[in-house]
Design a protein around this motif. Structure first.
Motif, PDB file in Angstrom:
ATOM      1  N   LEU A 149       0.967  -1.222   0.146  1.00  0.00           N
ATOM      2  CA  LEU A 149      -0.043  -0.021  -0.068  1.00  0.00           C
ATOM      3  C   LEU A 149       0.787   1.359  -0.037  1.00  0.00           C
ATOM      4  CD1 LEU A 149      -2.298  -1.234   2.774  1.00  0.00           C
ATOM      5  CD2 LEU A 149      -2.590  -1.712   0.322  1.00  0.00           C
ATOM      6  N   ILE A 150       0.709   2.124  -1.027  1.00  0.00           N
ATOM      7  CA  ILE A 150       1.715   3.383  -1.123  1.00  0.00           C
ATOM      8  C   ILE A 150       0.752   4.487  -1.314  1.00  0.00           C
ATOM      9  CG2 ILE A 150       3.492   4.360  -2.460  1.00  0.00           C
ATOM     10  CD1 ILE A 150       4.262   1.664  -3.686  1.00  0.00           C
ATOM     11  N   THR A 151       1.016   5.359  -0.269  1.00  0.00           N
ATOM     12  CA  THR A 151       0.073   6.602  -0.030  1.00  0.00           C
ATOM     13  C   THR A 151       0.622   7.851  -0.289  1.00  0.00           C
ATOM     14  OG1 THR A 151       0.434   6.644   2.355  1.00  0.00           O
ATOM     15  CG2 THR A 151      -1.619   5.276   1.561  1.00  0.00           C
ATOM     16  N   ILE A 226      -0.473  -4.363  -5.351  1.00  0.00           N
ATOM     17  CA  ILE A 226      -0.100  -2.905  -5.196  1.00  0.00           C
ATOM     18  C   ILE A 226      -1.350  -2.085  -5.275  1.00  0.00           C
ATOM     19  CG2 ILE A 226       1.416  -0.972  -5.951  1.00  0.00           C
ATOM     20  CD1 ILE A 226       3.082  -2.895  -4.395  1.00  0.00           C
ATOM     21  N   SER A 227      -1.463  -1.373  -4.009  1.00  0.00           N
ATOM     22  CA  SER A 227      -2.584  -0.300  -4.393  1.00  0.00           C
ATOM     23  C   SER A 227      -1.882   1.189  -4.064  1.00  0.00           C
ATOM     24  CB  SER A 227      -3.512  -0.365  -3.169  1.00  0.00           C
ATOM     25  OG  SER A 227      -4.442   0.807  -3.102  1.00  0.00           O
ATOM     26  N   PHE A 228      -1.812   1.873  -5.199  1.00  0.00           N
ATOM     27  CA  PHE A 228      -0.799   3.098  -5.058  1.00  0.00           C
ATOM     28  C   PHE A 228      -1.809   4.327  -5.381  1.00  0.00           C
ATOM     29  CE2 PHE A 228       1.090   6.289  -7.981  1.00  0.00           C
ATOM     30  CZ  PHE A 228       2.082   6.724  -7.003  1.00  0.00           C
ATOM     31  N   THR A 229      -1.700   5.291  -4.617  1.00  0.00           N
ATOM     32  CA  THR A 229      -2.147   6.781  -5.031  1.00  0.00           C
ATOM     33  C   THR A 229      -0.891   7.585  -5.275  1.00  0.00           C
ATOM     34  OG1 THR A 229      -4.188   6.347  -3.818  1.00  0.00           O
ATOM     35  CG2 THR A 229      -3.882   8.422  -4.185  1.00  0.00           C
ATOM     36  N   THR A 245       5.884  -9.844 -12.213  1.00  0.00           N
ATOM     37  CA  THR A 245       5.374 -10.838 -11.450  1.00  0.00           C
ATOM     38  C   THR A 245       3.973 -10.858 -11.284  1.00  0.00           C
ATOM     39  OG1 THR A 245       5.307  -8.825  -9.566  1.00  0.00           O
ATOM     40  CG2 THR A 245       7.120 -10.338  -9.677  1.00  0.00           C
ATOM     41  N   MET A 246       3.047 -10.222 -12.362  1.00  0.00           N
ATOM     42  CA  MET A 246       1.861 -10.519 -12.710  1.00  0.00           C
ATOM     43  C   MET A 246       0.691 -10.065 -11.694  1.00  0.00           C
ATOM     44  SD  MET A 246       2.031 -11.239 -15.897  1.00  0.00           S
ATOM     45  CE  MET A 246       0.190 -11.561 -16.229  1.00  0.00           C
ATOM     46  N   LYS A 247       1.113  -9.104 -10.655  1.00  0.00           N
ATOM     47  CA  LYS A 247       0.335  -8.857  -9.550  1.00  0.00           C
ATOM     48  C   LYS A 247      -0.862  -7.895 -10.109  1.00  0.00           C
ATOM     49  CE  LYS A 247       3.671  -7.440  -6.923  1.00  0.00           C
ATOM     50  NZ  LYS A 247       4.560  -7.899  -7.359  1.00  0.00           N
ATOM     51  N   ARG A 248      -1.737  -7.696  -9.203  1.00  0.00           N
ATOM     52  CA  ARG A 248      -2.931  -6.735  -9.329  1.00  0.00           C
ATOM     53  C   ARG A 248      -2.134  -5.323  -9.148  1.00  0.00           C
ATOM     54  NH1 ARG A 248      -8.793  -7.252  -6.909  1.00  0.00           N
ATOM     55  NH2 ARG A 248      -8.773  -8.879  -8.258  1.00  0.00           N
ATOM     56  N   VAL A 249      -2.724  -4.498  -9.871  1.00  0.00           N
ATOM     57  CA  VAL A 249      -1.994  -2.936  -9.539  1.00  0.00           C
ATOM     58  C   VAL A 249      -3.226  -2.283  -9.605  1.00  0.00           C
ATOM     59  CG1 VAL A 249      -0.536  -1.198 -10.340  1.00  0.00           C
ATOM     60  CG2 VAL A 249       0.233  -3.259 -10.693  1.00  0.00           C
ATOM     61  N   VAL A 250      -3.628  -1.518  -8.577  1.00  0.00           N
ATOM     62  CA  VAL A 250      -4.669  -0.693  -8.673  1.00  0.00           C
ATOM     63  C   VAL A 250      -4.191   0.773  -8.283  1.00  0.00           C
ATOM     64  CG1 VAL A 250      -6.811  -0.045  -6.852  1.00  0.00           C
ATOM     65  CG2 VAL A 250      -6.156  -2.344  -7.408  1.00  0.00           C
ATOM     66  N   LEU A 251      -4.518   1.636  -9.346  1.00  0.00           N
ATOM     67  CA  LEU A 251      -3.987   3.020  -9.201  1.00  0.00           C
ATOM     68  C   LEU A 251      -5.089   4.200  -8.976  1.00  0.00           C
ATOM     69  CD1 LEU A 251      -1.712   2.474 -12.219  1.00  0.00           C
ATOM     70  CD2 LEU A 251      -1.032   2.359 -10.054  1.00  0.00           C
ATOM     71  N   GLU A 252      -4.820   5.179  -8.187  1.00  0.00           N
ATOM     72  CA  GLU A 252      -5.657   6.059  -7.889  1.00  0.00           C
ATOM     73  C   GLU A 252      -4.706   7.351  -8.132  1.00  0.00           C
ATOM     74  OE1 GLU A 252      -7.169   9.406  -7.597  1.00  0.00           O
ATOM     75  OE2 GLU A 252      -6.801   9.264  -5.531  1.00  0.00           O
ATOM     76  N   LEU A 253      -4.897   8.143  -9.517  1.00  0.00           N
ATOM     77  CA  LEU A 253      -3.822   8.985 -10.097  1.00  0.00           C
ATOM     78  C   LEU A 253      -4.424  10.558  -9.917  1.00  0.00           C
ATOM     79  CD1 LEU A 253      -2.432   6.543 -12.670  1.00  0.00           C
ATOM     80  CD2 LEU A 253      -1.702   6.715 -10.298  1.00  0.00           C
ATOM     81  N   GLY A 254      -3.786  11.274 -10.760  1.00  0.00           N
ATOM     82  CA  GLY A 254      -4.054  12.875 -10.964  1.00  0.00           C
ATOM     83  C   GLY A 254      -5.461  12.919 -11.514  1.00  0.00           C
TER      84      GLY A 254
END
Length: 480
Positions: A149-151, A226-229, A245-254
């Motif tokens: 989780l990257i905030t 990875i959940s990244f904002t 690594t084929m992981k799920r990537v969830v992005l909340e961006l600009g």
């Protein structure tokens, strides 16, 4: 110089631990431009330790009764309420927002999201009918696994609660990497998590820079999601690094939200839109930073915007009041100044504000509340996310032109429509390319998701959608 607050430890496997080779990093008070705290920045070895702890804790945590996980979150909520004012003061100091804003919005948003997730989770079923009730099959939701989780720095508790709480409820174990610019609230949050008595390894925190800790997390083979904002640029790099690594990537961006104001809008529409743009000193991804105004109302709207902007109050972060504080950092300040200058250089009409520090606020990263008119789609201030108190006003002649201007952006987070014609409001809202649309100042209801489309990412954070982000679906046939 006064003694700096110390935050040099990480929270790994249920305990506060020293980093492997921690590099000191000063946390700056944006109102004084001086450090008030020092943290340690981690590295790949710290990430490996945290991931190992989360991986070991995952089987038991995923197997817990959902009601038990809910009880932990309810305990976290009680602790959050008890230490609410402490969190508000911490965020005011590191983000730079006024104390009232921190109390009523920054800190309140964290409590709001925890409460909404609790409400949503009470009605969530991990096993549901597959297709129809009598099909004999079931849809089962499985915990995703270890998640990173990257905030960001602009709304610390808003984003931390939008990620940590649904991950916990879904049965995931996690590593949180907050922004190194605003880490003190995340360290305080970790105290809450420890006090709640979560099993060791379920929740872990590492401070660090995106290029080191963020990269190690997003590329780690044992991290399933990875959940990244944050910025679209960083979101693109994370997606590329995670692909192996084929992981799920969830992005909340600009975002680069358009606020379409028709001539029949209510009298408060322009003021409401400008203050929304300036909220949190303009450091909001959903800010309505492009105000599109019907030609017959255009000059009137500019006059109102000028009057409101010139009456905006600025002040110190820890002072109470309805003022705005500085932006968060020198880097952010310099970026905003460059974009304001570009608006001037490219021929936009400077209505008020401009480059430089406001009078009386020569120390601190304070930005003059700025309004531009006659902005065109070729200008940088039309196309780029400014993340500061800068409003661009653009005229339009027809409904179709307004929609085309609003959609003429790589972003697609939030758009806004102001009109007293319900049919037109619904028609325009339906045509806008964004994850969210607000009509006539009506905000998102409790339990709704927050998320966009296009270069704004496609996360759906909040409510049931937010919980489902952390779950895999499994179709099981012949259940009965």
């Amino acid at each position: 110089m006064s003694t700096l607050l110390q935050g040099k430890q990480f929270y790994i496997n249920g305990a506060w631990v020293n980093p492997q080779q921690g590099k000191d990093f000063e946390v700056i008070d944006p109102s004084t431009e001086k450090p008030f705290a020092v943290i340690a920045l981690g590295n790949e070895a710290d990430v490996n330790n945290a991931v190992a702890a989360a991986k070991a804790a995952f089987p038991a945590w995923a197997a817990t009764n959902p009601k038990e996980r809910l009880a932990y979150v309810e305990k976290i909520l009680a602790i959050y309420k008890k230490r609410f004012n402490e969190m508000a003061e911490t965020m005011s100091r590191e983000v730079g927002c006024a104390l009232d804003m921190s109390l009523e919005a920054q800190t309140a948003s964290g409590q709001y999201h925890i409460e909404n997730f609790i409400h949503a989770f009470k009605n969530f079923e991990f096993v549901q009918p597959l297709v129809t009730k009598d099909s004999g099959g079931r849809l089962k939701y499985d915990s995703m696994g270890v998640v990173g989780l990257i905030t960001p720095w602009n709304w610390p508790m808003n984003q931390i609660t939008l990620k940590v709480i649904p991950a916990l409820l879904a049965g995931c174990t996690m590593i949180l990497k907050p922004s190194e610019i605003t880490p003190m609230s995340a360290l305080l949050w970790s105290e809450f998590m420890h006090e709640a008595g979560l099993p060791a390894g379920v929740y872990n925190l590492i401070n660090g820079e995106g290029a080191t800790v963020g990269t190690a997390l997003s590329g780690h083979k044992d991290v399933e999601m990875i959940s990244f904002t944050g910025s679209t640029r960083a979101g693109r790099l994370i997606t590329q690094n995670a692909a192996e690594t084929m992981k799920r990537v969830v992005l909340e961006l600009g975002g680069k939200g358009a606020n379409i104001i028709f001539a029949d809008a209510d009298e408060a529409a322009v003021e409401r839109g400008l203050l929304h743009c300036y909220n949190n000193s303009g450091q909001n991804c959903e800010a309505p930073s492009r105000m599109l105004v019907e030609r017959s109302y255009y000059e009137k709207a500019i006059s109102i915007a000028k009057q409101v902007a010139e009456n905006v109050k600025l002040g110190k972060p820890l002072e109470k009041g309805d003022h705005f504080g500085p932006v968060v950092s020198q880097i952010q300040y310099d970026k905003i100044q460059a974009l304001i200058q570009s608006g001037i250089d490219q021929g936009a009409r400077l209505v008020c504000g401009g480059t430089g520090k406001p009078q009386g606020f020569e120390t601190g990263y304070y930005v003059r509340p700025t309004v531009f008119a006659d902005v065109t789609p070729q200008m940088r201030i039309f196309r780029e996310e400014i993340f500061g108190p800068v409003l661009s006003i653009i005229p339009f002649d027809t409904e179709d032109q307004a929609i085309a201007l609003a959609n003429d952006t790589d972003y697609g987070l939030t758009n806004y429509v102001q009109t007293q014609n319900p049919e037109r409001a619904r028609r325009v809202a339906s045509a806008l390319r964004s994850g969210m649309v607000e009509i006539n100042g009506n905000g998102l209801p409790a339990g709704c998701f927050f998320g966009g489309v296009k270069h704004s990412g496609r996360a759906r954070e909040g409510g049931l959608w937010g919980i489902e982000e952390y779950l895999d679906t499994k179709a099981i046939c012949g259940w009965e």
